[in-house]
Design a protein around this motif. Structure first.
Motif, PDB file in Angstrom:
ATOM      1  N   UNK A  94       0.833  -1.004   0.185  1.00  0.00           N
ATOM      2  CA  UNK A  94       0.042   0.137   0.122  1.00  0.00           C
ATOM      3  C   UNK A  94       0.722   1.273  -0.058  1.00  0.00           C
ATOM      4  N   UNK A  95       2.146   1.339   0.855  1.00  0.00           N
ATOM      5  CA  UNK A  95       2.735   2.189   0.772  1.00  0.00           C
ATOM      6  C   UNK A  95       3.495   2.604  -0.358  1.00  0.00           C
ATOM      7  N   UNK A  96       3.862   1.676  -1.191  1.00  0.00           N
ATOM      8  CA  UNK A  96       4.607   1.822  -2.461  1.00  0.00           C
ATOM      9  C   UNK A  96       3.499   2.210  -3.679  1.00  0.00           C
ATOM     10  N   UNK A  97       2.631   1.444  -3.459  1.00  0.00           N
ATOM     11  CA  UNK A  97       1.480   1.925  -4.568  1.00  0.00           C
ATOM     12  C   UNK A  97       0.979   3.508  -4.266  1.00  0.00           C
ATOM     13  N   UNK A  98       0.958   3.807  -2.734  1.00  0.00           N
ATOM     14  CA  UNK A  98       0.686   5.395  -2.552  1.00  0.00           C
ATOM     15  C   UNK A  98       1.657   6.226  -2.967  1.00  0.00           C
ATOM     16  N   UNK A  99       3.107   5.741  -2.882  1.00  0.00           N
ATOM     17  CA  UNK A  99       4.318   6.648  -3.350  1.00  0.00           C
ATOM     18  C   UNK A  99       4.218   6.583  -4.600  1.00  0.00           C
ATOM     19  N   UNK A 100       3.864   5.463  -5.436  1.00  0.00           N
ATOM     20  CA  UNK A 100       3.756   5.687  -6.882  1.00  0.00           C
ATOM     21  C   UNK A 100       2.579   6.432  -7.273  1.00  0.00           C
ATOM     22  N   UNK A 101       1.458   6.317  -6.904  1.00  0.00           N
ATOM     23  CA  UNK A 101       0.222   7.183  -7.140  1.00  0.00           C
ATOM     24  C   UNK A 101       0.687   8.475  -6.676  1.00  0.00           C
ATOM     25  N   UNK A 102       1.375   9.039  -5.566  1.00  0.00           N
ATOM     26  CA  UNK A 102       1.749  10.328  -5.307  1.00  0.00           C
ATOM     27  C   UNK A 102       2.763  10.760  -6.151  1.00  0.00           C
ATOM     28  N   UNK A 103       3.711  10.086  -6.777  1.00  0.00           N
ATOM     29  CA  UNK A 103       4.691  10.398  -7.611  1.00  0.00           C
ATOM     30  C   UNK A 103       4.056  10.691  -9.016  1.00  0.00           C
ATOM     31  N   UNK A 104       3.272  10.006  -9.513  1.00  0.00           N
ATOM     32  CA  UNK A 104       2.270  10.053 -10.704  1.00  0.00           C
ATOM     33  C   UNK A 104       1.481  11.414 -10.531  1.00  0.00           C
ATOM     34  N   UNK A 105       0.982  11.497  -9.401  1.00  0.00           N
ATOM     35  CA  UNK A 105       0.195  12.891  -8.971  1.00  0.00           C
ATOM     36  C   UNK A 105       1.027  14.057  -9.323  1.00  0.00           C
ATOM     37  N   UNK A 106       2.137  13.959  -8.788  1.00  0.00           N
ATOM     38  CA  UNK A 106       2.771  14.949  -8.767  1.00  0.00           C
ATOM     39  C   UNK A 106       3.346  15.581 -10.062  1.00  0.00           C
ATOM     40  N   UNK A 107       3.697  14.326 -10.791  1.00  0.00           N
ATOM     41  CA  UNK A 107       4.275  14.522 -12.232  1.00  0.00           C
ATOM     42  C   UNK A 107       3.190  15.190 -13.136  1.00  0.00           C
ATOM     43  N   UNK A 108       1.959  14.511 -12.892  1.00  0.00           N
ATOM     44  CA  UNK A 108       0.766  15.037 -13.849  1.00  0.00           C
ATOM     45  C   UNK A 108       0.499  16.472 -13.192  1.00  0.00           C
ATOM     46  N   UNK A 109       0.515  16.957 -11.972  1.00  0.00           N
ATOM     47  CA  UNK A 109       0.392  18.188 -11.536  1.00  0.00           C
ATOM     48  C   UNK A 109       1.339  19.072 -12.266  1.00  0.00           C
ATOM     49  N   UNK A 110       2.850  18.654 -12.077  1.00  0.00           N
ATOM     50  CA  UNK A 110       3.750  19.488 -12.705  1.00  0.00           C
ATOM     51  C   UNK A 110       3.515  19.615 -14.247  1.00  0.00           C
ATOM     52  N   UNK A 111       2.981  18.726 -14.879  1.00  0.00           N
ATOM     53  CA  UNK A 111       2.893  18.772 -16.267  1.00  0.00           C
ATOM     54  C   UNK A 111       1.675  19.769 -16.498  1.00  0.00           C
ATOM     55  N   UNK A 112       0.586  19.760 -15.531  1.00  0.00           N
ATOM     56  CA  UNK A 112      -0.491  20.487 -15.889  1.00  0.00           C
ATOM     57  C   UNK A 112      -0.045  22.023 -15.586  1.00  0.00           C
ATOM     58  N   UNK A 113       0.680  22.201 -14.551  1.00  0.00           N
ATOM     59  CA  UNK A 113       1.362  23.326 -14.037  1.00  0.00           C
ATOM     60  C   UNK A 113       2.125  23.962 -15.349  1.00  0.00           C
ATOM     61  N   UNK A 114       2.836  23.191 -15.857  1.00  0.00           N
ATOM     62  CA  UNK A 114       3.891  23.688 -17.059  1.00  0.00           C
ATOM     63  C   UNK A 114       2.839  24.051 -18.476  1.00  0.00           C
ATOM     64  N   UNK A 115       1.924  23.031 -18.630  1.00  0.00           N
ATOM     65  CA  UNK A 115       1.087  23.488 -19.833  1.00  0.00           C
ATOM     66  C   UNK A 115       0.275  24.791 -19.378  1.00  0.00           C
ATOM     67  N   UNK A 116      -0.282  24.905 -17.992  1.00  0.00           N
ATOM     68  CA  UNK A 116      -0.805  26.462 -17.785  1.00  0.00           C
ATOM     69  C   UNK A 116       0.038  27.319 -17.751  1.00  0.00           C
TER      70      UNK A 116
END
Length: 164
Positions: A94-116
């Protein structure tokens, strides 16, 4: 003195009576008494051996029970250890999945911020270009409204143009 020392006749009849009683007891009572004593002795010995056997069986049962109890404790400990390991594995997964999901969400957020950010910069550039054009248009309108200013501007452009 005669009361203390019995007479010969009394001794004879007491001896005869004693021998008769002894004979009768030996003939009729001695064997049943001895048989009863032997039976009692054998029953006591049987009871003692049965008690000893029961004691040994109880010790064996107690040893078996302790062995079963020890096995049950080992099985319990094994089950607890497996459950703990499974729980830890689930938590780690669960921790590993949470970390992966967090990393993915952060990457998505960074990409969205970059796009914005790119969109905002593009919009700012467009707005700056529009404002520049509007300002340039207003300046040109103001400067070209006067005839002498038009001539001055034309001469300035001519001077700036260099011919090679």
């Amino acid at each position: 003195m005669e009361l203390v020392t019995p007479g010969i006749g009394l001794l004879f009849w007491q001896t005869v009576t004693f021998l008769i009683v002894l004979f009768l007891l030996g003939k009729f009572a001695w064997k049943p008494i001895m048989n009863a004593l032997h039976e009692r002795e054998s029953s006591i010995e049987n009871a003692l051996s049965a008690a000893e056997k029961a004691k040994l069986e109880m010790q064996a049962l107690k040893a078996d029970n302790e062995k079963l109890l020890a096995e049950a404790r080992m099985e319990r400990d094994k089950i607890l250890q497996e459950a703990t390991e499974a729980g830890n594995s689930i938590v780690e997964t669960a921790k590993q999945k949470a970390n992966e999901e967090g990393t993915r969400m952060i990457a998505n957020a960074r990409e969205a911020i970059e796009n914005e950010k790119r969109a905002a910069i593009t919009e700012v550039k467009n707005m700056a270009a529009t404002l520049s054009l509007e300002i340039a248009e207003q300046i040109l309108r103001r400067e070209l409204s006067d005839k002498s200013a038009q001539q001055t501007l034309a001469q300035d452009y001519i001077r700036e143009v260099t011919l090679n």
